[in-house]
Design a protein around this motif. Structure first.
Motif, PDB file in Angstrom:
ATOM      1  N   MET A 157       0.855  -1.211   0.000  1.00 57.58           N
ATOM      2  CA  MET A 157       0.000   0.000   0.000  1.00 57.58           C
ATOM      3  C   MET A 157       0.882   1.249   0.000  1.00 57.58           C
ATOM      4  O   MET A 157       1.823   1.358   0.782  1.00 57.58           O
ATOM      5  N   ALA A 158       0.628   2.163  -0.906  1.00 57.01           N
ATOM      6  CA  ALA A 158       1.456   3.372  -1.003  1.00 57.01           C
ATOM      7  C   ALA A 158       1.311   4.240   0.236  1.00 57.01           C
ATOM      8  O   ALA A 158       0.229   4.355   0.793  1.00 57.01           O
ATOM      9  N   GLN A 159       2.428   4.829   0.643  1.00 57.71           N
ATOM     10  CA  GLN A 159       2.411   5.681   1.823  1.00 57.71           C
ATOM     11  C   GLN A 159       1.749   7.019   1.496  1.00 57.71           C
ATOM     12  O   GLN A 159       2.004   7.614   0.456  1.00 57.71           O
ATOM     13  N   GLU A 160       0.874   7.465   2.371  1.00 57.99           N
ATOM     14  CA  GLU A 160       0.153   8.719   2.154  1.00 57.99           C
ATOM     15  C   GLU A 160       1.112   9.901   2.257  1.00 57.99           C
ATOM     16  O   GLU A 160       1.966   9.958   3.137  1.00 57.99           O
ATOM     17  N   LYS A 161       0.957  10.831   1.326  1.00 57.02           N
ATOM     18  CA  LYS A 161       1.830  11.994   1.303  1.00 57.02           C
ATOM     19  C   LYS A 161       1.588  12.884   2.517  1.00 57.02           C
ATOM     20  O   LYS A 161       0.451  13.120   2.893  1.00 57.02           O
ATOM     21  N   ARG A 162       2.683  13.382   3.075  1.00 54.49           N
ATOM     22  CA  ARG A 162       2.555  14.280   4.226  1.00 54.49           C
ATOM     23  C   ARG A 162       2.419  15.726   3.759  1.00 54.49           C
ATOM     24  O   ARG A 162       2.950  16.126   2.734  1.00 54.49           O
ATOM     25  N   ASP A 163       1.724  16.508   4.562  1.00 58.79           N
ATOM     26  CA  ASP A 163       1.564  17.930   4.297  1.00 58.79           C
ATOM     27  C   ASP A 163       2.943  18.585   4.224  1.00 58.79           C
ATOM     28  O   ASP A 163       3.829  18.305   5.023  1.00 58.79           O
ATOM     29  N   TYR A 164       3.136  19.451   3.221  1.00 53.73           N
ATOM     30  CA  TYR A 164       4.434  20.072   3.016  1.00 53.73           C
ATOM     31  C   TYR A 164       4.890  20.888   4.231  1.00 53.73           C
ATOM     32  O   TYR A 164       6.081  20.934   4.566  1.00 53.73           O
ATOM     33  N   TYR A 165       3.958  21.567   4.886  1.00 54.89           N
ATOM     34  CA  TYR A 165       4.315  22.353   6.072  1.00 54.89           C
ATOM     35  C   TYR A 165       4.779  21.426   7.204  1.00 54.89           C
ATOM     36  O   TYR A 165       5.710  21.745   7.951  1.00 54.89           O
ATOM     37  N   GLU A 166       4.128  20.284   7.306  1.00 53.25           N
ATOM     38  CA  GLU A 166       4.516  19.301   8.318  1.00 53.25           C
ATOM     39  C   GLU A 166       5.903  18.743   8.013  1.00 53.25           C
ATOM     40  O   GLU A 166       6.718  18.534   8.921  1.00 53.25           O
ATOM     41  N   VAL A 167       6.192  18.512   6.735  1.00 53.97           N
ATOM     42  CA  VAL A 167       7.490  17.960   6.343  1.00 53.97           C
ATOM     43  C   VAL A 167       8.624  18.872   6.788  1.00 53.97           C
ATOM     44  O   VAL A 167       9.634  18.412   7.341  1.00 53.97           O
ATOM     45  N   LEU A 168       8.461  20.190   6.552  1.00 53.29           N
ATOM     46  CA  LEU A 168       9.521  21.141   6.908  1.00 53.29           C
ATOM     47  C   LEU A 168       9.398  21.645   8.341  1.00 53.29           C
ATOM     48  O   LEU A 168      10.306  22.331   8.832  1.00 53.29           O
ATOM     49  N   GLY A 169       8.279  21.335   8.992  1.00 48.92           N
ATOM     50  CA  GLY A 169       8.108  21.759  10.378  1.00 48.92           C
ATOM     51  C   GLY A 169       7.905  23.244  10.524  1.00 48.92           C
ATOM     52  O   GLY A 169       8.412  23.865  11.468  1.00 48.92           O
ATOM     53  N   VAL A 170       7.159  23.850   9.584  1.00 47.60           N
ATOM     54  CA  VAL A 170       6.889  25.292   9.648  1.00 47.60           C
ATOM     55  C   VAL A 170       5.378  25.509   9.602  1.00 47.60           C
ATOM     56  O   VAL A 170       4.614  24.642   9.181  1.00 47.60           O
ATOM     57  N   SER A 171       4.957  26.695  10.022  1.00 45.89           N
ATOM     58  CA  SER A 171       3.538  27.039   9.993  1.00 45.89           C
ATOM     59  C   SER A 171       3.170  27.618   8.633  1.00 45.89           C
ATOM     60  O   SER A 171       4.047  27.974   7.831  1.00 45.89           O
ATOM     61  N   LYS A 172       1.862  27.752   8.356  1.00 49.18           N
ATOM     62  CA  LYS A 172       1.420  28.255   7.057  1.00 49.18           C
ATOM     63  C   LYS A 172       1.758  29.723   6.844  1.00 49.18           C
ATOM     64  O   LYS A 172       1.817  30.189   5.710  1.00 49.18           O
ATOM     65  N   ASP A 173       1.972  30.457   7.931  1.00 51.73           N
ATOM     66  CA  ASP A 173       2.330  31.867   7.778  1.00 51.73           C
ATOM     67  C   ASP A 173       3.839  32.081   7.890  1.00 51.73           C
ATOM     68  O   ASP A 173       4.304  33.207   8.093  1.00 51.73           O
ATOM     69  N   ALA A 174       4.624  31.006   7.738  1.00 56.82           N
ATOM     70  CA  ALA A 174       6.083  31.122   7.823  1.00 56.82           C
ATOM     71  C   ALA A 174       6.609  31.988   6.681  1.00 56.82           C
ATOM     72  O   ALA A 174       6.106  31.940   5.560  1.00 56.82           O
ATOM     73  N   SER A 175       7.632  32.776   6.972  1.00 58.08           N
ATOM     74  CA  SER A 175       8.245  33.606   5.948  1.00 58.08           C
ATOM     75  C   SER A 175       9.145  32.750   5.066  1.00 58.08           C
ATOM     76  O   SER A 175       9.484  31.610   5.410  1.00 58.08           O
ATOM     77  N   ILE A 176       9.570  33.309   3.938  1.00 57.12           N
ATOM     78  CA  ILE A 176      10.458  32.576   3.035  1.00 57.12           C
ATOM     79  C   ILE A 176      11.783  32.267   3.717  1.00 57.12           C
ATOM     80  O   ILE A 176      12.388  31.216   3.473  1.00 57.12           O
ATOM     81  N   ASP A 177      12.229  33.159   4.605  1.00 52.29           N
ATOM     82  CA  ASP A 177      13.472  32.894   5.334  1.00 52.29           C
ATOM     83  C   ASP A 177      13.304  31.708   6.287  1.00 52.29           C
ATOM     84  O   ASP A 177      14.222  30.890   6.438  1.00 52.29           O
ATOM     85  N   ASP A 178      12.130  31.614   6.927  1.00 55.22           N
ATOM     86  CA  ASP A 178      11.864  30.477   7.814  1.00 55.22           C
ATOM     87  C   ASP A 178      11.824  29.175   7.020  1.00 55.22           C
ATOM     88  O   ASP A 178      12.335  28.139   7.468  1.00 55.22           O
ATOM     89  N   ILE A 179      11.232  29.230   5.833  1.00 50.71           N
ATOM     90  CA  ILE A 179      11.138  28.036   4.984  1.00 50.71           C
ATOM     91  C   ILE A 179      12.526  27.604   4.519  1.00 50.71           C
ATOM     92  O   ILE A 179      12.869  26.425   4.535  1.00 50.71           O
ATOM     93  N   LYS A 180      13.346  28.587   4.125  1.00 56.03           N
ATOM     94  CA  LYS A 180      14.711  28.271   3.703  1.00 56.03           C
ATOM     95  C   LYS A 180      15.511  27.655   4.848  1.00 56.03           C
ATOM     96  O   LYS A 180      16.245  26.684   4.671  1.00 56.03           O
ATOM     97  N   SER A 181      15.385  28.263   6.031  1.00 50.29           N
ATOM     98  CA  SER A 181      16.120  27.773   7.194  1.00 50.29           C
ATOM     99  C   SER A 181      15.716  26.346   7.545  1.00 50.29           C
ATOM    100  O   SER A 181      16.564  25.497   7.851  1.00 50.29           O
ATOM    101  N   ALA A 182      14.409  26.068   7.470  1.00 51.09           N
ATOM    102  CA  ALA A 182      13.927  24.716   7.777  1.00 51.09           C
ATOM    103  C   ALA A 182      14.450  23.713   6.761  1.00 51.09           C
ATOM    104  O   ALA A 182      14.863  22.605   7.116  1.00 51.09           O
ATOM    105  N   TYR A 183      14.459  24.091   5.489  1.00 45.73           N
ATOM    106  CA  TYR A 183      14.956  23.180   4.462  1.00 45.73           C
ATOM    107  C   TYR A 183      16.461  22.956   4.604  1.00 45.73           C
ATOM    108  O   TYR A 183      16.956  21.850   4.360  1.00 45.73           O
TER     109      TYR A 183
END
Length: 396
Positions: free
Chosen positions: A1-27
């Motif tokens: 059974m294929a594994q269900e895709k995780r929410d992108y925000y959950e993958v990077l551990g950031v909130s939906k209102d995260a700034s681009i700098d927060d997203i870069k830092s998490a990645y």
């Protein structure tokens, strides 16, 4: 059974209102942790797990770092980004140094054996002399709606580091006074090798003898103290295209702080601040204006002048115009802005409000009393009227 895709925000551990700098830092953290080169000495299971997690993090970053893809994902989920959501790894995972260097400027100062190469504190690999980059400058420019409609040339005054006129940016008058640092051999970094559970680890630190410059200056310039730059106040002319809006950021490449040792200049970032207008409300390229009509004008019809950014525009008011009726003047809005160009124009929406007087003279009151029982004055909206009201109820 294929594994269900995780929410992108959950993958990077950031909130939906995260700034681009927060997203870069998490990645950055995820890439450093899970890049396959990091797990070359692990078990097959660990390698496979790291590969999947790195792919997952890279896919999440490729979507959330792109404003258009992020907006579609926020609205429609995975269906909004489709098969274009993630990067292509068919040609391999790439060198982590190159990946992070492209994203973050390469100022991380570490390296793992088995595939990583060194990071310079100034953004260049440890194999050569570091290249310095001047800092960016951010400033705000306030514009009126009239200036935004046509585009405008503004003069901005900033303080920035300029190349020292005395030494030409070298840090000393005589080139013979510049020597390659004997401690780091001109790299600006010192290397330390250690054995870890994951194999050989190579760490680069800034050379304390030359402060990461890769050179030692004897007899430094008295004007700039050997830095090669001096503080100066400068004025620049800025051409601002039509159609920009509040918060738009324009970039003037190379007009930021000058770099040490004749390196790469920083950029000047211009943030637009739009002044409120006394007549118009704005939504993108469209403008909205409210026009009051007297009761008699609404009943009998008339002609009225509507202010536009290119001058007054006279339009006809149909007899029997209802309170809240909205008419559209095509092309009387603002130019559509896209990057540094503007194309077609938006529209101007005019909403009619019928002014009902609060006080009447005796003769006026008597005249209205005589008409109030007339069938003409009894409300009897048609289906067409109701459809118009339904469309217009959310405007303004």
């Amino acid at each position: 059974m294929a594994q269900e895709k995780r929410d992108y925000y959950e993958v990077l551990g950031v909130s939906k209102d995260a700034s681009i700098d927060d997203i870069k830092s998490a990645y950055k953290k995820m890439a450093l942790k899970w890049h396959p080169d990091r797990w070359v000495n692990g078990t097959e299971q660990e390698k496979k797990s790291a590969e999947e997690k790195f792919k997952e993090a890279s896919e999440a970053y490729s979507v959330l770092s792109d404003p258009d893809k992020k907006a579609k994902y926020d609205r429609f989920g995975f269906a909004g980004v489709g098969s274009s959501g993630g990067p292509d790894f068919s040609g391999g995972f790439g060198n982590l140094n190159d990946i992070l260097n492209d994203l973050f400027g390469g100022s991380f100062g570490f390296n793992f054996g088995g595939g990583f190469s060194g990071f310079s504190s100034q953004g260049q690999s440890s194999g050569g002399r570091p290249t310095f980059r001047g800092r960016d400058i951010r400033t705000r420019i306030k514009l009126t709606l009239e200036e935004i409609a046509k585009g405008v040339t503004k003069e901005v005054t900033i303080e920035r580091n300029e190349t020292c006129p005395e030494c030409g940016g070298k840090g000393t008058k005589n080139s013979s006074d510049i020597q390659t640092c004997p401690h780091c051999k001109g790299s600006g970094q010192q290397q330390r090798v250690a054995n870890t559970l994951f194999g050989q680890s190579i760490t680069y630190t800034t050379c304390p003898y030359c402060n990461g410059e890769g050179r030692i200056v004897k007899n430094p310039c008295r004007t700039c103290s050997g830095n090669g730059v001096v503080r100066k106040r400068v004025s620049l002319k800025v051409n601002i295209p039509a159609g920009v809006e509040d918060g738009t950021q324009l970039k003037m490449t190379g007009e930021g702080h000058k770099a040490k040792n004749n390196g790469i200049n920083g950029d000047l970032l211009l943030v637009i601040e739009e002044a409120p207008h006394q007549d118009f409300l704005r939504d993108g390229a469209n403008l909205f204006y409210t026009k009051y009509l007297s009761v008699t004008e609404a009943i009998l019809g008339t002609e009225v002048n509507i202010p536009c950014l290119d001058g007054a525009y006279r339009i006809k008011v149909e007899p029997g115009t209802q309170f809240g009726t909205v008419v559209r003047l095509r092309g009387k809005g603002l130019p559509q802005f896209n990057g540094y160009s503007s194309s077609s124009k938006g529209d101007l929406y005019v909403k009619y409000l019928v002014w009902v007087p609060k006080r009447l003279s005796r003769s006026e009151k008597d005249a209205l009393e005589a008409m109030k029982d007339s069938e003409t004055f009894r409300p009897n909206p048609s289906r067409e009227d109701k459809a118009i009201f339904d469309k217009q109820k959310n405007i303004f």
